[in-house]
Design a protein around this motif. Structure first.
Motif, PDB file in Angstrom:
ATOM      1  N   PHE A  35     -40.686  46.292 -40.691  1.00  0.00           N
ATOM      2  CA  PHE A  35     -39.410  45.902 -40.114  1.00  0.00           C
ATOM      3  C   PHE A  35     -38.928  44.659 -40.847  1.00  0.00           C
ATOM      4  N   ASN A  36     -37.755  44.739 -41.469  1.00  0.00           N
ATOM      5  CA  ASN A  36     -37.215  43.636 -42.256  1.00  0.00           C
ATOM      6  C   ASN A  36     -36.308  42.774 -41.365  1.00  0.00           C
ATOM      7  N   MET A  37     -36.815  41.619 -40.937  1.00  0.00           N
ATOM      8  CA  MET A  37     -36.080  40.762 -40.011  1.00  0.00           C
ATOM      9  C   MET A  37     -34.873  40.097 -40.669  1.00  0.00           C
ATOM     10  N   LEU A  48     -31.406  54.855 -45.160  1.00  0.00           N
ATOM     11  CA  LEU A  48     -32.157  55.843 -45.939  1.00  0.00           C
ATOM     12  C   LEU A  48     -32.445  55.323 -47.338  1.00  0.00           C
ATOM     13  N   LYS A  49     -31.453  54.704 -47.961  1.00  0.00           N
ATOM     14  CA  LYS A  49     -31.615  54.163 -49.313  1.00  0.00           C
ATOM     15  C   LYS A  49     -32.602  53.005 -49.327  1.00  0.00           C
ATOM     16  N   GLU A  50     -32.536  52.155 -48.305  1.00  0.00           N
ATOM     17  CA  GLU A  50     -33.437  51.002 -48.241  1.00  0.00           C
ATOM     18  C   GLU A  50     -34.884  51.445 -48.107  1.00  0.00           C
ATOM     19  N   CYS A  51     -35.171  52.417 -47.240  1.00  0.00           N
ATOM     20  CA  CYS A  51     -36.546  52.908 -47.085  1.00  0.00           C
ATOM     21  C   CYS A  51     -37.020  53.597 -48.359  1.00  0.00           C
ATOM     22  N   LYS A  52     -36.150  54.385 -48.973  1.00  0.00           N
ATOM     23  CA  LYS A  52     -36.512  55.095 -50.190  1.00  0.00           C
ATOM     24  C   LYS A  52     -36.797  54.131 -51.329  1.00  0.00           C
ATOM     25  N   THR A 239     -33.094  48.342 -39.459  1.00  0.00           N
ATOM     26  CA  THR A 239     -33.876  49.171 -40.375  1.00  0.00           C
ATOM     27  C   THR A 239     -35.355  49.121 -39.997  1.00  0.00           C
ATOM     28  N   PHE A 240     -35.984  50.301 -39.930  1.00  0.00           N
ATOM     29  CA  PHE A 240     -37.402  50.378 -39.587  1.00  0.00           C
ATOM     30  C   PHE A 240     -38.014  51.522 -40.405  1.00  0.00           C
ATOM     31  N   CYS A 241     -38.912  51.185 -41.319  1.00  0.00           N
ATOM     32  CA  CYS A 241     -39.465  52.164 -42.276  1.00  0.00           C
ATOM     33  C   CYS A 241     -40.980  52.278 -42.104  1.00  0.00           C
ATOM     34  N   SER A 242     -41.545  53.352 -42.660  1.00  0.00           N
ATOM     35  CA  SER A 242     -43.001  53.522 -42.665  1.00  0.00           C
ATOM     36  C   SER A 242     -43.416  54.357 -43.866  1.00  0.00           C
ATOM     37  N   LYS A 243     -44.706  54.272 -44.184  1.00  0.00           N
ATOM     38  CA  LYS A 243     -45.292  55.155 -45.189  1.00  0.00           C
ATOM     39  C   LYS A 243     -46.727  55.459 -44.772  1.00  0.00           C
ATOM     40  N   GLY A 244     -47.270  56.560 -45.302  1.00  0.00           N
ATOM     41  CA  GLY A 244     -48.615  56.993 -44.936  1.00  0.00           C
ATOM     42  C   GLY A 244     -48.590  58.410 -44.410  1.00  0.00           C
ATOM     43  N   PHE A 245     -49.700  59.108 -44.539  1.00  0.00           N
ATOM     44  CA  PHE A 245     -49.736  60.524 -44.156  1.00  0.00           C
ATOM     45  C   PHE A 245     -50.774  60.829 -43.076  1.00  0.00           C
ATOM     46  N   VAL A 246     -51.315  59.771 -42.432  1.00  0.00           N
ATOM     47  CA  VAL A 246     -52.297  59.962 -41.364  1.00  0.00           C
ATOM     48  C   VAL A 246     -51.946  59.039 -40.203  1.00  0.00           C
TER      49      VAL A 246
END
Length: 366
Positions: A35-37, A48-52, A239-246
């Motif tokens: 989360f980018n404060m 979408l662009k920011e997370c990508k 904006t709230f992003c994540s990554k990971g597959f588990v």
């Protein structure tokens, strides 16, 4: 060199070379959230662009535990305001393997945010809540296999793709009769999904806790507390992003290590294992927003003969976070591993003690 240490090193080298245990070079094994404060509220397309940009995606919610984690994680930073999620209105009825829907005897209507998954009930197609657990039918070529283990629709999809080709799809009356015959009057999942909404990362999720005043005209989604709101894509939110597959799953019942191992294998993917420092940060991030006190069993166990520690995923322990920086050694050590709730360090524990535990679940994708 001590002969015992030399023997351990030779055995471990043999196991690694034989492929029984292995190292992995994958990164972001466990889901990690950002989360980018400092970033102002922006419209959905800009999010979408920011997370990508950082090789992430907008957050997907998989269940109530996920939703409350996100609510707790973001509430202090947003004053309880809304954050963008990755759920968008972009489709309708689909077969899980991408086959066109040329044959359909379903009576399901999935309007107004509803999601239904199709199952065969004797010789009739019926729509059910996708989180229900049922047997399911997979296909591989022209061969159909009824799997009697009960899973929710997304878990069934993942199983079929791992062991066969996909959940069964039906394109004509002849194929429909073949599937009915193979099912032998069992109530089982097939590959038809009724859902107008799709997660941006293409993952499979049955979580749909919509606000009662659902607006069918909006095409994007935000979250406040644990509730989803259909929202105008040109509105500005956080904006709230994540990554990971588990995914990490906190199991709120106490069991022995063996019982926890069996539970996680049966209902999820397995007991949680920690690949590297990024995974350790992901676990700390998750446990920091859970009310379960710990300690928690993880998939860490010691060889009673040779003394080295291994993961139940058959991976060698290449990263560690032992209490006081000291790995427990024979003959004084216990043989199973826990992670604490306060300092997030690992320690050995008697395998028959009952503890809460952490499962992991591989994310399945449509």
């Amino acid at each position: 060199m001590n002969p015992t240490i030399t023997l351990k090193m030779r055995l471990l080298l043999f196991l690694l070379c034989s492929g029984i245990f292995h190292f992995t070079v994958q990164s972001n094994h466990l889901r990690f959230f950002r989360f980018n404060m400092t970033m102002p509220r922006i419209i959905h397309s800009s999010v979408l662009k920011e997370c990508k940009r950082t090789n992430e995606s907008l957050v997907t919610l998989y269940d109530e535990e996920d939703a409350w984690f996100v609510a707790n994680f973001t509430s202090l930073m947003t004053n309880g305001d809304k954050v963008w999620l990755g759920l968008q209105k972009s489709r309708n009825i689909t077969w899980s393997d991408g086959s066109p829907v040329t044959f359909n005897v379903s009576s399901v209507n999935s309007a107004n945010g509803a999601q239904k998954c199709e199952a065969m009930d004797n010789d009739t197609w019926r729509g059910y809540d996708c989180s229900e657990r049922k047997p399911f039918m997979c296909y591989d070529g022209k061969n159909y296999t009824l799997v009697r283990d009960e899973k929710d629709w997304c878990q069934a999809l993942q199983y079929c793709r791992k062991h066969f080709s996909d959940l069964v799809s039906i394109s004509n009356e002849t194929q429909n009769l073949e599937v009915i015959e193979e099912g032998n009057k069992t109530n089982f999942w097939i590959g038809l999904l009724h859902d107008e909404w799709e997660w941006q990362d293409k993952s499979c999720s049955s979580y749909r806790k919509w606000d009662p005043l659902f607006n069918p005209d909006e095409k994007c989604t935000v979250q406040r507390q644990s509730t989803l709101y259909a929202h105008g894509c040109d509105n500005t939110e956080y904006t709230f992003c994540s990554k990971g597959f588990v995914r990490i799953k906190v199991i709120k019942e106490k069991q022995t290590w063996e019982q926890a191992f069996d539970y996680c294998r049966t209902r999820h993917t397995g007991l949680l294992w920690i690949e590297d420092g990024k995974d350790q940060q992901a676990v700390e991030q998750w446990l920091n927003h859970t009310e379960v006190p710990g300690p928690f069993w993880i998939g860490l166990r010691q060889s009673r003969v040779f003394g080295f520690w291994i993961w139940t995923s058959d991976r060698a322990v290449s990263y560690s976070n032992w209490k006081d920086g000291k790995q427990p050694e024979l003959p004084l050590s216990n043989h199973c591993g826990v992670i604490t709730r306060d300092a997030y360090t690992w320690s050995d524990e008697h395998c028959l003690f009952p503890h809460y535990f952490l499962c992991e679940e591989e994310i399945s994708f449509n």
